[in-house]
Design a protein around this motif. Structure first.
Motif: not given
Length: 929
Positions: A777-785, A814-820
């Motif tokens: 989920r985090r990797a996909a969000t970074e890619c979209m960013c 979210e709690e996941d700092e990298l996702l945030r």
């Protein structure tokens, strides 16, 4: 109702077009056309379809659709302009000009039309100048080449080079063609001089390349038989050049015209399917002609492998394969069963029989039903019987060699052939022959049969003692080495299962030591040393053998040298040995409960060798890298031999994936050309092989600078394999690594982002933003960013009726700092690039304000900075939003941040407050702060 539905579909198509979904728009316009629209509406829909085809770079269809729109409405200026764009891309500049002139006459003040007309006019003038200047050059070059007084001169050599260079450009190829060039090139071919023949063949490649009518005209002048016969000449360079020409001819006949001049197109009415069959028929005849060189026979087999079977099993038409089986299967079997090379017999190379096996395998795999396969079996069995019965010893040898060929190719047909009466008995009998040639044929057949399940038990019972006897008593290395391979094959029947060993303790190590000894012996010919590699390919299932092998530097060096030699049939064996040494084969962990159950039931339980544990495997990989395995594999990938089958490619992909598993090894792989070698493996071969190679590419892209790993245009070729890993049939690890790699690429340039968009990756990336696994989920969000820097992606977020912005806002809390961090970065970028999104942030969730406050109060400087940038963008976008923020605790937080140490956070916070003062929402204090 119908008119209303058509109008609705047209509007939907327009929205999809704006969002970049051109295929979706095309579907909507097509559906609207089917609802009986008025002639005026039909013109608009055809015009819109033309625009979609232009975006999809299908210029033939774009021209057709625009023409249909013009038929409905002759004054449709947009349709005229789109047709001119399509015609320009297709190289039909004279017709494109007529459409543009009509556009200018309809809208004289339109600057776009005027500029396009000027550009295309310049192109036409340049082409006219080029064509007129090349007229004299072409004539002069042929005069020099056909002048007997100029034989062997530097002038003649330069003229031939110039002719080849000129033919590479489509305009030049057309000029040569129109200048009676094919007849003149025929005269060059008739000279028999290798240099002139090479020049003629390479020029003909340019003339025929991607041009169907010129190709057919060339064949009618030269004669199909004559062109094919050039494959069989003794000169290898000429044979290869003829092979390249025939490949181009095949492509032109199968695909038709794709680009360039079309002046002659349609002038010659032909049936490409008929021409194709004539060409293939001549190639099949060449296979069994006496006097044809072995190299020429190999080239003919290579062409048949490439041209006959379907490119994709999704294509329902396999009629060409069925025709070749009916017309030429016996001829292919004759090459595969050739035993020797006395005068009057077929000349073959060390690779001919293997190429025949590959072709037979491809033909068999292309069959669709049991009836077709039964016909294949019947033809093979009848051919073998015809040699086996009534032809004496020579006939039996031919029959047994043919069985060997089938066992290496379509093994199902080979197994059936082994069942024929007397075949296996003759093999066993001939193994004891005193004639070396007879022994060689029989022992090789025995080796190939040993790997087949139906015969393995029979051979284990009857063949082991015979092979041992041959190995111990024969004085000929060629026999001993083959007998040893047979023993190796039988000895490895347990595969990686440590508890299933056929021979006594230490026997496999002794066999492997002898194989390595022969492998390192330069005095033995490459064809015989290949069998030593075959033996190691089987014995390296044993971890003790692997350990000794990777420690033997001389053996590794000899293995890599042999992989680069002309003995191409060794490739599969080399790749198999490397797969075993790196443990890159598929190995499922047994379920502990099932193991206990098997023990209770006294069933066999597979055991792993202690030296196959990860630490040992990693050490072996290091040894292989130090020995230069990557450069050897890179050379293997480059080979154009049919022996580099899809299965062989898959093995190489597996090894590459094992080599890049450790981060610290990836630099070595890149430095030795591994990145370049992985690209073709990721684009061609089995599905498993392509996936493994794509995953290896992802690992390299994640940890190294992609611009250095894949220099120049090569970096754009990496995108497609990476996107293929986003499919649901790939593992979570493969999805994650692909997303990380695409994130890296998306951050490099707009052109790379466009390539990712063109491969339709965005919907898949969006899907993974909802994945349960936090890392994916985090990797996909970074890619979209990173992709959010592109206008098309910004349009998707701005489009009405979607929740993309809401997801980013929620993920920023979210709690996941990298996702945030990833989500907040995307939010900061989008609100900066598209101020209209700022007003939508408060609408997507009632928690937006507390999410923003949490970002501003975060102890993480990156998160804090992104939060302040979002706040600044929102304040600058609207006084109303600024008022909402200033009425909340955000004002107090910004005030504190604005008084902190000098940093980007302080500057952005101060800018927020300054804008609020400008709006009159707050007042500056006495110090002006």
């Amino acid at each position: 109702m119908t008119a209303s539905a058509a109008e609705q579909l047209r509007k939907e198509g327009n929205e999809l077009f704006k969002c970049g979904d051109y295929e979706g728009a095309l579907t909507a316009y097509t559906q609207a056309l089917g609802l009986g629209a008025t002639p005026q509406d039909q013109a608009i829909l055809h015009r819109n379809r033309a625009a979609c085809h232009l975006k999809l770079e299908d210029y033939d269809k774009a021209e057709t659709e625009a023409s249909k729109a013009i038929e409905k409405d002759g004054g449709d200026v947009k349709a005229l302009y789109r047709r001119s764009q399509a015609l320009e891309k297709l190289g039909r500049l004279d017709q494109a000009v007529l459409d543009l002139q009509r556009c200018v006459s309809l809208e004289p003040k339109n600057k776009v039309f005027q500029e396009a007309l000027r550009n295309i006019g310049g192109q036409i003038q340049e082409k006219v100048r080029y064509m007129s200047s090349t007229d004299a050059k072409v004539e002069q070059m042929f005069q020099i080449l056909l002048d007997p007084q100029e034989k062997g001169t530097e002038k003649k050599q330069k003229a031939s080079q110039n002719l080849v260079v000129l033919a590479r450009e489509d305009a030049g190829a057309e000029k040569i063609f129109q200048s009676n060039g094919v007849q003149l090139l025929q005269r060059l071919l008739d000279t028999g001089e290798a240099d002139l023949m090479l020049a003629a063949l390479r020029t003909l490649v340019g003339i025929c390349s991607e041009h169907q009518s010129r190709t057919v005209a060339t064949l009618s002048v030269l004669g199909t038989r004559r062109v094919v016969s050039l494959l069989g000449v003794e000169n290898q360079a000429v044979s290869l050049a003829a092979c390249h020409l025939l490949q181009v001819i095949f492509d032109a006949l199968k695909e038709g015209v794709k680009k360039g001049f079309r002046g002659k197109e349609g002038a010659i009415i032909v049936d490409p399917a008929r021409e194709l069959k004539v060409l293939i028929s001549n190639l099949l005849d060449l296979l069994t002609e006496v006097g044809v060189s072995g190299q020429g026979r190999d080239n003919a087999l290579t062409l048949l492998i490439k041209a006959v079977p379907r490119k994709s099993l999704k294509d329902p038409n396999n009629s060409l394969t069925l025709w070749v089986i009916d017309q030429g299967l016996k001829k292919i079997l004759e090459v595969g069963g050739s035993v020797q090379e006395p005068p009057g017999e077929l000349a073959v190379t060390t690779n001919s029989r293997m190429s025949a096996s590959v072709l037979l395998s491809k033909l068999f795999d292309d069959l669709k039903c049991d009836a077709e396969r039964e016909n294949f079996h019947r033809l093979c069995e009848n051919y073998i019987k015809s040699w086996f019965e009534g032809q004496g010893l020579a006939g039996k040898l031919q029959a047994i060699q043919t069985v060997s060929c089938l066992l290496q190719g379509p093994c199902e047909a080979g197994n059936r052939a082994l069942e024929l009466s007397g075949v296996m008995e003759s093999v066993m009998a001939l193994c004891a022959s005193e004639q070396e040639e007879e022994q060689l044929v029989a022992v090789e057949a025995l080796i190939h049969a040993a790997g087949k399940a139906k015969r393995a038990s029979f051979i284990t019972a009857n063949g082991v003692s015979l092979l041992k006897d041959l190995y111990k008593r024969s004085e000929k290395d060629s026999i001993r080495i083959r007998a040893l391979v047979g023993l190796c094959k039988l000895g490895s029947a347990g595969g990686t299962d440590f508890s299933m060993k056929q021979f006594a303790e230490g026997s496999t190590l002794k066999l492997a030591k002898q194989c390595r000894k022969w492998l390192c012996n330069d005095q033995i010919d490459a064809g015989t040393r290949r069998w030593a590699v075959e033996g190691l390919a089987y014995l390296t299932f044993d971890a003790d053998v692997k350990e000794e092998f990777v420690e033997d530097e001389a053996a590794l060096k000899a293995l890599f040298q042999l992989s680069r030699s002309e003995e191409r049939s060794v490739l599969f064996a080399v790749a198999s040995a490397l797969v075993n040494c790196t443990n890159s084969y598929d190995c499922e962990e047994p379920d502990p409960k099932m193991v206990e159950l098997a023990k209770y039931a006294k069933q066999h339980v597979p055991e792993q060798h202690p030296k196959d544990k990860p630490a040992f495997v990693r050490a072996r990989v290091k040894k292989l890298l130090e020995a230069g395995v990557v450069s050897a594999m890179t050379c293997m990938v480059k080979t154009e031999s049919p022996v580099l089958t899809s299965a062989c490619r898959e093995l190489l992909s597996r090894v590459f994936l094992a080599l890049v598993d450790e981060v610290e090894d990836r630099g070595t792989v890149v430095a030795q050309g591994g990145g370049k070698a992985l690209l073709p493996l990721a684009l061609e071969g089995t599905d498993v092989g392509q996936t493994k190679a794509a995953q290896a590419l992802a690992k390299l892209t994640i940890t190294s600078n992609p611009e250095m790993t894949f220099p120049g245009e090569r970096i754009y070729e990496v995108v497609r394999p990476l996107v293929s890993l986003l499919h649901l049939n790939c593992s979570g690890l493969q999805n994650f690594e692909a997303l990380m790699a695409l994130t890296n690429l998306a951050g490099i340039s707009e052109r790379l982002r466009q390539k990712i968009l063109k491969e339709k990756a965005v919907p898949m990336i969006e899907g993974y933003m909802f994945e349960e696994h936090e890392m994916i989920r985090r990797a996909a969000t970074e890619c979209m960013c990173n992709l959010a820097m592109s206008k098309e992606v910004q349009d998707l977020f701005e489009a009405k009726g979607n929740d993309r912005l809401k997801l980013l806002v929620l993920y920023s809390g979210e709690e996941d700092e990298l996702l945030r961090r990833a989500a907040a970065g995307g939010l900061a970028m989008l609100t900066s690039m598209r101020p209209s999104l700022c007003s939508r942030v408060p609408q997507v969730t009632t928690h937006w304000l507390e999410i923003l406050q949490a970002l501003l109060l975060s102890p993480n400087q990156e998160l804090q900075h992104r939060g302040v940038v979002v706040a600044l963008n929102m304040v600058e976008a609207s006084k109303e939003i600024a008022g909402t923020l200033m009425e909340s605790e955000v004002l107090e937080i910004l005030s504190v941040l604005a008084k902190g140490k000098e940093s980007p956070v302080r500057r952005a916070a101060a800018a927020c407050l300054g804008k609020a003062v400008e709006y009159g929402l707050i007042k500056a204090n006495r110090d002006g702060e």
